[in-house]
Scaffold this active site. Sequence first.
Site, PDB file in Angstrom:
ATOM      1  N   CYS A   1       2.505  33.785 -54.414  1.00 36.04           N
ATOM      2  CA  CYS A   1       1.583  34.619 -53.649  1.00 36.04           C
ATOM      3  C   CYS A   1       0.189  34.027 -53.681  1.00 36.04           C
ATOM      4  CB  CYS A   1       1.480  36.021 -54.239  1.00 36.04           C
ATOM      5  SG  CYS A   1       3.010  36.944 -54.154  1.00 36.04           S
TER       6      CYS A   1
ATOM      7  N   GLY B   1       2.369  31.635 -49.498  1.00 41.73           N
ATOM      8  CA  GLY B   1       3.331  32.677 -49.142  1.00 41.73           C
ATOM      9  C   GLY B   1       3.394  32.850 -47.650  1.00 41.73           C
TER      10      GLY B   1
ATOM     11  N   ASN C   1      -1.257  38.186 -57.684  1.00 44.95           N
ATOM     12  CA  ASN C   1      -0.559  36.902 -57.745  1.00 44.95           C
ATOM     13  C   ASN C   1      -0.114  36.687 -59.182  1.00 44.95           C
ATOM     14  OD1 ASN C   1      -1.605  33.422 -57.698  1.00 44.95           O
ATOM     15  ND2 ASN C   1       0.407  34.264 -57.345  1.00 44.95           N
ATOM     16  N   GLY C   2       1.191  36.402 -59.341  1.00 42.71           N
ATOM     17  CA  GLY C   2       1.754  36.243 -60.684  1.00 42.71           C
ATOM     18  C   GLY C   2       2.936  37.182 -60.816  1.00 42.71           C
TER      19      GLY C   2
ATOM     20  N   CYS D   1      -1.206  27.369 -65.265  1.00 46.92           N
ATOM     21  CA  CYS D   1       0.078  26.802 -64.806  1.00 46.92           C
ATOM     22  C   CYS D   1      -0.108  25.365 -64.323  1.00 46.92           C
ATOM     23  CB  CYS D   1       0.590  27.670 -63.663  1.00 46.92           C
ATOM     24  SG  CYS D   1       1.896  26.910 -62.692  1.00 46.92           S
TER      25      CYS D   1
ATOM     26  N   TYR E   1       2.291  20.870 -57.695  1.00 38.99           N
ATOM     27  CA  TYR E   1       2.882  21.171 -56.393  1.00 38.99           C
ATOM     28  C   TYR E   1       2.205  22.300 -55.628  1.00 38.99           C
ATOM     29  CZ  TYR E   1       6.114  23.164 -52.973  1.00 38.99           C
ATOM     30  OH  TYR E   1       6.650  23.675 -51.830  1.00 38.99           O
TER      31      TYR E   1
ATOM     32  N   CYS F   1      10.594  29.674 -63.817  1.00 41.71           N
ATOM     33  CA  CYS F   1       9.272  30.250 -64.075  1.00 41.71           C
ATOM     34  C   CYS F   1       9.391  31.766 -64.033  1.00 41.71           C
ATOM     35  CB  CYS F   1       8.286  29.790 -63.007  1.00 41.71           C
ATOM     36  SG  CYS F   1       6.645  30.514 -63.230  1.00 41.71           S
TER      37      CYS F   1
ATOM     38  N   CYS G   1       0.361  25.995 -69.368  1.00 39.12           N
ATOM     39  CA  CYS G   1       1.755  26.443 -69.347  1.00 39.12           C
ATOM     40  C   CYS G   1       2.587  25.369 -68.661  1.00 39.12           C
ATOM     41  CB  CYS G   1       1.901  27.762 -68.588  1.00 39.12           C
ATOM     42  SG  CYS G   1       3.641  28.295 -68.511  1.00 39.12           S
TER      43      CYS G   1
ATOM     44  N   CYS H   1       8.304  25.467 -67.361  1.00 36.60           N
ATOM     45  CA  CYS H   1       9.396  25.004 -66.473  1.00 36.60           C
ATOM     46  C   CYS H   1       9.896  23.629 -66.893  1.00 36.60           C
ATOM     47  CB  CYS H   1       8.948  25.028 -65.016  1.00 36.60           C
ATOM     48  SG  CYS H   1       7.392  24.179 -64.694  1.00 36.60           S
TER      49      CYS H   1
HETATM   50  P1  AMP Z   1      15.373  20.702 -54.221  1.00 39.86           P
HETATM   51  O1  AMP Z   1      16.034  20.287 -52.956  1.00 39.86           O
HETATM   52  O2  AMP Z   1      15.854  22.078 -54.633  1.00 39.86           O
HETATM   53  O3  AMP Z   1      15.483  19.702 -55.318  1.00 39.86           O
HETATM   54  O4  AMP Z   1      13.830  20.912 -53.890  1.00 39.86           O
HETATM   55  C1  AMP Z   1      12.898  19.918 -54.184  1.00 39.86           C
HETATM   56  C2  AMP Z   1      11.705  20.034 -53.264  1.00 39.86           C
HETATM   57  O5  AMP Z   1      11.210  21.370 -53.247  1.00 39.86           O
HETATM   58  C3  AMP Z   1      10.574  19.140 -53.728  1.00 39.86           C
HETATM   59  O6  AMP Z   1      10.391  18.158 -52.748  1.00 39.86           O
HETATM   60  C4  AMP Z   1       9.362  20.036 -53.872  1.00 39.86           C
HETATM   61  O7  AMP Z   1       8.300  19.553 -53.069  1.00 39.86           O
HETATM   62  C5  AMP Z   1       9.782  21.385 -53.379  1.00 39.86           C
HETATM   63  N1  AMP Z   1       9.482  22.458 -54.355  1.00 39.86           N
HETATM   64  C6  AMP Z   1       9.351  22.375 -55.685  1.00 39.86           C
HETATM   65  N2  AMP Z   1       9.082  23.582 -56.223  1.00 39.86           N
HETATM   66  C7  AMP Z   1       9.060  24.466 -55.215  1.00 39.86           C
HETATM   67  C8  AMP Z   1       8.827  25.879 -55.112  1.00 39.86           C
HETATM   68  N3  AMP Z   1       8.578  26.621 -56.183  1.00 39.86           N
HETATM   69  N4  AMP Z   1       8.878  26.447 -53.884  1.00 39.86           N
HETATM   70  C9  AMP Z   1       9.128  25.714 -52.797  1.00 39.86           C
HETATM   71  N5  AMP Z   1       9.365  24.378 -52.824  1.00 39.86           N
HETATM   72  C10 AMP Z   1       9.319  23.748 -53.997  1.00 39.86           C
END
Ligand code: AMP
Length: 460
Positions: free
Chosen positions: A9, A35, A109-110, A247, A253, A396, A445, A448
């Site tokens: 969020c 979001g 958010n959280g 975090c 990311y 997480c 933190c 993950c």
């Molecule tokens: P996956 O196909 O499940 O391995 O997704 C990996 C991709 O998802 C990576 O390229 C990240 O950029 C993206 N990613 C990582 N964490 C998240 C998240 N919490 N929400 C959305 N996308 C994510």
Amino acid sequence: MKSSWRENCGVFGIWKVPEAAHLNYLGLFALQHRGQEGAGIVSGTHESFWGRRSSGLVSQVFDREALNQLQGETAIGHVRYSTVGNQADKNLQPLWVQGEWGELAVAHNGTLTNAQELRLELESQGSVFQSSVDTEVILHLFARTKGSFRERIDATLSRVAGAFSLLILYRDSKELRLAAIKDPFGFRPLCVGRLQEGYAIGSESCAFDLVGASWEAELEAGEVYEFHSKGVDRWKLNSKAPRTAPCVFEWIYFSRPDSNSFGRSVYEFRKQTGALLAERDQRASLRADLVMGVPDSGIPAAIGYSQQSGLPFEMGLIRNHYIGRTFIEPHQSIRDFRVKIKQNPLPKSLEGKRIVVVDDSIVRGTTSRKINMLLREAGAREIHLRIAAPPTISPCYYGIDTPTENELIASKKSIEEIRDFIFADSLEYLSLEDLRQLTQGASVCHACFSKDYPSGIPKL
Ligand code: AMP
């Protein structure tokens, strides 16, 4: 229900600036990456609140007419992403209630780790909940408190555990107040800027750039900024945490690279992760022709890799940015449709080349596997995947949407098994030690990547 509590969020608020709702809309627009499922704004004066919440992107939820109806010089807003299955409008924020004491709106958010226990307790005492979001317990607890606004905030938040960066808009018969609050661990970012004669408050500084606010401060862990008619009070929550825990995944990311989160430029942090990966490959004498990032989140780390190693940076993949959460797939199946609709390779950059591909993280492994297949089909000779984070081994519970541990590929497979699964010639991650070096020993933190959960995990 609990799965609906895993969410990403963003929050944004305006204190005492004309056209507050319009500015809030812009702030939320800049936070859209946090979001995409729904958005809402509640504006207020000491006499009344006005609100609008709906599913959709910020630009779809609000038009000029809707914003004109949100009166006053103060507003709070929220963008929400929830996991599939609980997208009901009643779960959108800001949550907003009235009582004989006045009105209260909350944007959060959280994720709270004890919301389910509190909810059961409150329900057993007669509370009736309208949504399935954890945030609603804050409203119920607040409504039961007595005393000054500060005492009520303290009493309410001493009951909740986990992650909360909150904006609370409150009015009683006398006054309008806005509180910006960070939990005692400081999990999620929240910063304050000056805007005209008033303030902007938001999850990320990139939103300040758009509305023209100047940077003032990142809230400290456990800190409250309380805005009221006579000025601003800064104070600390009564509840304390044994350590701070911003975090680290915000830097890796989640935050936008043009933001400054937890006192650091996100872009510079990501470039440093890439440089560290490059140093390692230089020591191992990796031979490659070019480096590329997986757009968009892998690009800054790939630039850092290129600058450190001297390896040319190429795009390799072009991303289509206009994909909503749903798109209509033709009946006749197209191979790799879901990845191709997002990412298209550039064969001229790739043909016959040994490529270093940088991405921010591997979650389930499906994206990397498909992207590597696309790159190979486009002619890549070797693929050396570099991940600008340690292996994601655990979910997480503090506000980043992650699948269950079972679905996280690194929780079950070794790095060699992952390399094999995603069709890479080599695969390297950063280590936890690298992360410690990058965060300069700060208390962050990284649960993950380490399972070291600073605030525990939900019991229910
Ligand atoms: P996956 O196909 O499940 O391995 O997704 C990996 C991709 O998802 C990576 O390229 C990240 O950029 C993206 N990613 C990582 N964490 C998240 C998240 N919490 N929400 C959305 N996308 C994510």
